[in-house]
Design a protein around this motif. Structure first.
Motif, PDB file in Angstrom:
ATOM      1  N   GLY A  31       5.922   9.429  -4.953  1.00 37.98           N
ATOM      2  CA  GLY A  31       5.846   7.993  -5.229  1.00 37.98           C
ATOM      3  C   GLY A  31       6.206   7.163  -4.011  1.00 37.98           C
ATOM      4  O   GLY A  31       5.860   7.473  -2.883  1.00 37.98           O
ATOM      5  N   ARG A  32       7.004   6.081  -4.250  1.00 39.63           N
ATOM      6  CA  ARG A  32       7.303   5.164  -3.148  1.00 39.63           C
ATOM      7  C   ARG A  32       8.215   5.798  -2.107  1.00 39.63           C
ATOM      8  O   ARG A  32       8.260   5.352  -0.977  1.00 39.63           O
ATOM      9  N   LEU A  33       8.927   6.865  -2.510  1.00 40.26           N
ATOM     10  CA  LEU A  33       9.823   7.482  -1.532  1.00 40.26           C
ATOM     11  C   LEU A  33       9.071   8.371  -0.525  1.00 40.26           C
ATOM     12  O   LEU A  33       9.679   8.966   0.355  1.00 40.26           O
ATOM     13  N   ARG A  34       7.736   8.402  -0.652  1.00 36.32           N
ATOM     14  CA  ARG A  34       6.990   9.091   0.396  1.00 36.32           C
ATOM     15  C   ARG A  34       7.095   8.320   1.725  1.00 36.32           C
ATOM     16  O   ARG A  34       6.782   8.844   2.768  1.00 36.32           O
ATOM     17  N   PHE A  35       7.555   7.074   1.663  1.00 38.90           N
ATOM     18  CA  PHE A  35       7.715   6.300   2.905  1.00 38.90           C
ATOM     19  C   PHE A  35       9.013   6.641   3.647  1.00 38.90           C
ATOM     20  O   PHE A  35       9.303   6.060   4.682  1.00 38.90           O
ATOM     21  N   THR A  36       9.805   7.556   3.110  1.00 35.04           N
ATOM     22  CA  THR A  36      10.970   8.003   3.876  1.00 35.04           C
ATOM     23  C   THR A  36      10.492   8.848   5.048  1.00 35.04           C
ATOM     24  O   THR A  36       9.652   9.720   4.886  1.00 35.04           O
TER      25      THR A  36
END
Lengths: 254, 643
Positions: A31-36
């Motif tokens: 999800g959005r934590l793929r941007f880590t």
């Protein structure tokens, strides 16, 4: 890569306990934590280890570092179901308990998939290839098939990549073991999905490089931002062009 | 009205901007609530990049205090970098919160925390991206109440045109009081619109509403007077002071970001306020009196914070942490408690005092040993008396000797340039001091790899301090003095290579000076600079002195005042200062006498610390009905039970 082995130096400041067990961990970025970024993940993981009270070993010296060794991290912005790391423990622990404790200490979206006791051998060597899924929202199956065909027909597809020391031309074709396109049935909008198997080479060929290659060799036209997800990484079966499970040896050994 | 998340529109654009994780939210211990569940909704902004703003204690504390109430919802928003600003403008995406990605304009209040004046342009970017009119007078009933807090809010006049309100001092209680007023006004059906709710806030005496005050000027440009223009609005607005820190152990659930930020540690505020009386120090003047957290309170917060965050470093925060009455016990007992856990403790702010080396040894025993920093501030003893920083050269040398003999190799010394009465010679003394430090270090350690870093900042006179009347040193002289010092240090064959030299040129300080002591006419300049592309003025790579100087000249063309008038001009006793109607509790005559004492031709007169000597009548406690709250409590921390 950090070495997890070795006897701590008792003379050094902050002497530490020896490592008695090595665990291999498969984790996912969703999800959005793929941007880590990889560094972001590393900080989050170290803090989760401390919150969960996992008895992890540390290096000795003025700045003790936890014994964590990362393998082949995926690029920032790519999701992944198959990232791996190893940790050195100062007490033997039950892998499933460690999995549960770490998973609940990490934010949702950074998820621990599996923990196994490490069998002997260098883990990084088992990660020969990756299987990627790349969703191309707004791209029709026909177009995706056409550019795929053109890419596969080429012996060499040169692209330019910005490296630390400036732009560099690399071939993104040779590392691609398999490439196919299908349609995402779940979506009302047209959305082609590429399945790519890429051999791990240096410099590595990443999903963005494959897309750049599809653009230069076949004229791929993107409508929206693609989303890449690593589905697996592990030993490559060159007969079938598939990627195996890298933890199978560890599971068999224990 | 329901409010949709902007994230689905934002997500496909994130791969095109730098460090996308800063816009994603999802921090550990972050709170999101259903929109409909709350009666009053706050967007809290720190007007700098996420990596700077997220660790800010003020925002984290208010975020938690507000969200603890089931009828209040609070979310955070930060300044976006220029690549993101462009993406948002191109795609019609308004300023959003990072928690639930809701548009800032949908909230009832937008609270902005100004730690520094250099965030003003970023604040305008956020208002503009949020589609909130820049000028308070142009806002309608659908726009949030835009409210400022933080140290810079003690003179909000330069941004007065862009603010609906400002609050001075500790925010914990006043944000709740403001929420009550807004809740009641909304429940009544918003009678009288925006002006009515602002009037109710102003009448409470604790909220400054700039538009309810008229400022008139004398022909020479000085302020004639500042007067309320509505009945019931107080002549002066008072600051807020939180008493009994132990009953406010925030943050209880500290935010742990995924992105890398400037402070990667859990911070416990061990006391608030400082009465050392350094005459340049705005923080020390406006946060009086000293209120300590007890050793037990500190111990409980450290334990809770480490459990909740997983941080491996704890910072014991305050304006001068070694002054806590039980700091030795705190250091020793926390050191014992966390022995063998690879947890390190740090004291970010210490004075020059040999006792601090004992503390530093205690703090580094479980973890990292970084450099030691001391702040003599002034190069010569004469100048240190002027600023009331009572440390002798022998004290300093004894302190660094203790540090070097305990195995520390690196000491950092912090100074200021441009202090009142300063001469070239005072600044050259910094070099002499640094040489003596290295010489001492080599002697006591018997080693040659001793280092000393000299770090110099330009002095900017601040409101509500004894130096509020002082002339700021012009940037040409500042640069000249620093160059002479640098050349002298570099030319020294014996010590030059062991001394690092870090300083900033004088130009940004002049703009900070303009924004610190400016009045409402400075708002025009800020807006013009922002329209010309000014952003992130606290970042040297983005700051442009030429832009500020040019826009100041244009904006003040029809006024009898200019950049020099606001900065290098000394003020007289009788001049109305732009912040005189804002009450930090300090007696104006006491400040003036302290200013005069610093200029005494026979040597500056020193002021003691009222924690250990009788009250010297700065005025704060009687004016604000507060008292000094300090230990020692004599309590001890119990060892933690091992899990």
């Amino acid at each position: 890569m950090t070495t997890l082995e070795g006897t701590p130096n008792p003379e050094a400041p902050n002497p530490q306990l020896p490592i008695v067990q090595k665990l291999r961990i498969q984790y996912a970025k969703r999800g959005r934590l793929r941007f880590t970024s990889h560094r972001d993940f590393a900080r989050a993981f170290e803090r989760a280890v401390r919150r969960a009270g996992i008895p992890i070993g540390h290096s000795s010296g003025f700045t003790p570092h936890p014994k964590i060794s990362y393998a082949n991290a995926s690029p920032t912005g790519a999701a992944s179901e198959a990232e791996y790391l190893e940790i050195g423990m100062t007490q033997p622990c039950d892998p499933e308990q460690v999995r549960g404790a770490l998973d609940s200490a990490l934010p949702d979206g950074l998820d621990i998939v599996e923990v196994v006791i490490a069998a002997p051998g260098t883990f990084a060597d088992r990660l020969e290839a990756s299987s990627w899924q790349i969703a191309l929202p707004g791209v029709s199956l026909e177009h995706a098939e056409a550019v795929t065909k053109a890419f596969l027909a080429a012996d060499e597809v040169l692209i330019e990549r910005i490296m630390k020391r400036g732009p560099r031309t690399i071939d993104c074709r040779a590392a691609v073991v398999a490439l196919s396109a299908r349609l995402d049935d779940a979506n009302s909008e047209p959305c082609a999905i590429l399945a790519v198997v890429v051999r791990h080479v240096t410099p590595s060929v990443r999903p963005d490089d494959v897309l750049a290659g599809l653009r230069s060799s076949g004229g791929l036209e993107l409508k929206q931002t693609p989303i890449a997800t690593r589905l697996a990484q592990g030993p490559l079966d060159s007969e079938t062009g598939t990627v195996g499970d890298p933890l199978v040896f560890d599971r068999d050994a224990s | 009205m329901s409010v949709e998340s902007l994230f689905p529109r934002l997500e496909p654009l994130l791969p095109t901007v730098g460090k996308p994780i800063q816009y994603v939210g999802g921090e550990l211990n972050a709170t999101t609530k259903p929109w409909e569940s709350a009666e009053v909704r706050w967007a809290l902004m720190y007007p700098d990049a996420y990596e700077v703003g997220l660790p800010n204690q003020g925002v984290q504390i208010l975020y938690e205090v507000l969200n603890e109430r089931d009828w209040i919802l609070a979310e955070r928003t930060y300044a976006v970098f220029s690549d993101m600003e462009k993406v948002m403008r191109d795609n019609d995406i308004p300023q959003f919160t990072v928690d639930a990605h809701r548009p800032v304009r949908a909230f009832d209040l937008l609270g902005v925390s100004f730690s520094t004046e250099l965030g003003y342009t970023n604040f305008l970017t956020a208002l503009d991206l949020a589609d909130i009119p820049l000028h308070a007078v142009d806002r309608g009933d659908d726009d949030p109440i835009v409210l400022a807090g933080g140290h810079s809010a003690f003179n909000p006049e330069p941004v007065a045109d862009f603010l609906d309100a400002a609050v001075l001092g500790d925010g914990e209680e006043i944000v709740l009081a403001i929420s009550e007023v807004v809740r009641e006004w909304k429940a009544e059906g918003r009678p009288g619109g925006r002006d009515e709710v602002l009037l109710r806030l102003a009448k409470s005496g604790g909220v400054y509403v700039p538009k309810f005050y008229d400022v008139t000027y004398l022909p020479d440009g000085r302020i004639q007077r500042v007067v309320p223009n509505r009945p019931g609005v107080p002549w002066r607005v008072a600051k807020h002071t939180l008493m009994d820190l132990d009953s406010w152990p925030y943050p209880k659930n500290p935010l742990v970001p995924l992105a890398e930020t400037v402070h990667e540690r859990f911070s416990v505020e061990i006391f608030r306020g400082c009465t050392r009386g350094c005459r340049f120090c705005q923080a020390g003047m406006i946060t009086r009196p000293v209120r300590e957290r007890s050793i037990e309170g500190i111990g409980a917060m450290v334990q809770n914070g480490l459990d909740k965050t997983g941080f491996e470093e704890v910072g014991l925060l305050s304006l001068s942490s070694a002054d806590h009455t039980e700091i030795a016990e705190v250091a020793k007992q926390l050191g014992d408690r966390y022995e063998g856990t690879n947890t390190s403790l740090s004291l970010p702010s210490t004075r020059v005092d040999a006792f601090n080396i004992t503390l530093a040894n205690e703090f580094s025993r479980n973890g990292r040993r970084s450099g030691l920093t001391f702040a003599p501030e002034g190069g010569s003893e004469r100048l240190r008396k002027v600023i009331n920083k009572m440390v002798t050269e022998d004290d300093l040398i004894a302190t660094v000797a203790a540090a070097y003999s305990h195995g520390w190799r690196q000491v950092k010394l912090y100074f200021m340039c441009g202090l009142p009465t300063e001469t070239d010679d005072d600044v050259m003394q910094i070099g002499e001091l640094a040489k003596r430090v290295i010489q001492t270090g080599r002697e006591v350690s018997g080693r040659n790899d001793i280092r000393c870093t000299v770090s110099i900042g330009g002095f900017v006179p601040k409101p509500h301090t004894p130096f509020q009347w002082a002339s700021q040193l012009d940037h040409v002289t500042t640069d000249d003095r620093l160059k002479k010092l640098r050349d002298a240090v570099r030319a020294d064959r014996k010590y030059g290579k062991a001394i690092g030299f870090r300083y900033h040129d004088g130009q940004p300080g002049i703009i900070e000076g303009l924004l610190s002591r400016g009045d409402r006419r400075v708002g025009r300049i800020i807006e013009a600079v922002w329209r010309d592309g000014g952003r992130f003025d606290g970042w040297s790579e983005h700051f442009s002195y030429d832009r500020w100087a040019t826009q100041t000249e244009i904006a003040l063309a029809d006024e009898p005042v200019d950049l020099d008038w606001f900065t290098v001009r000394e003020r007289e006793y009788a001049e109305v200062l732009p912040w005189d109607h804002l009450d930090a509790g300090l007696d104006r005559d006491w400040l003036w006498e302290d200013w005069q004492d610093s200029l005494n031709p026979d040597g500056a007169l020193e002021v003691e610390d009222c924690r250990w000597t009788p009250c010297f009548d700065c005025g704060v406690c009687p004016q604000m009905d507060t008292e000094i709250q300090i230990g020692p409590t004599g309590k001890t921390l119990l060892p933690l039970s091992v899990v």
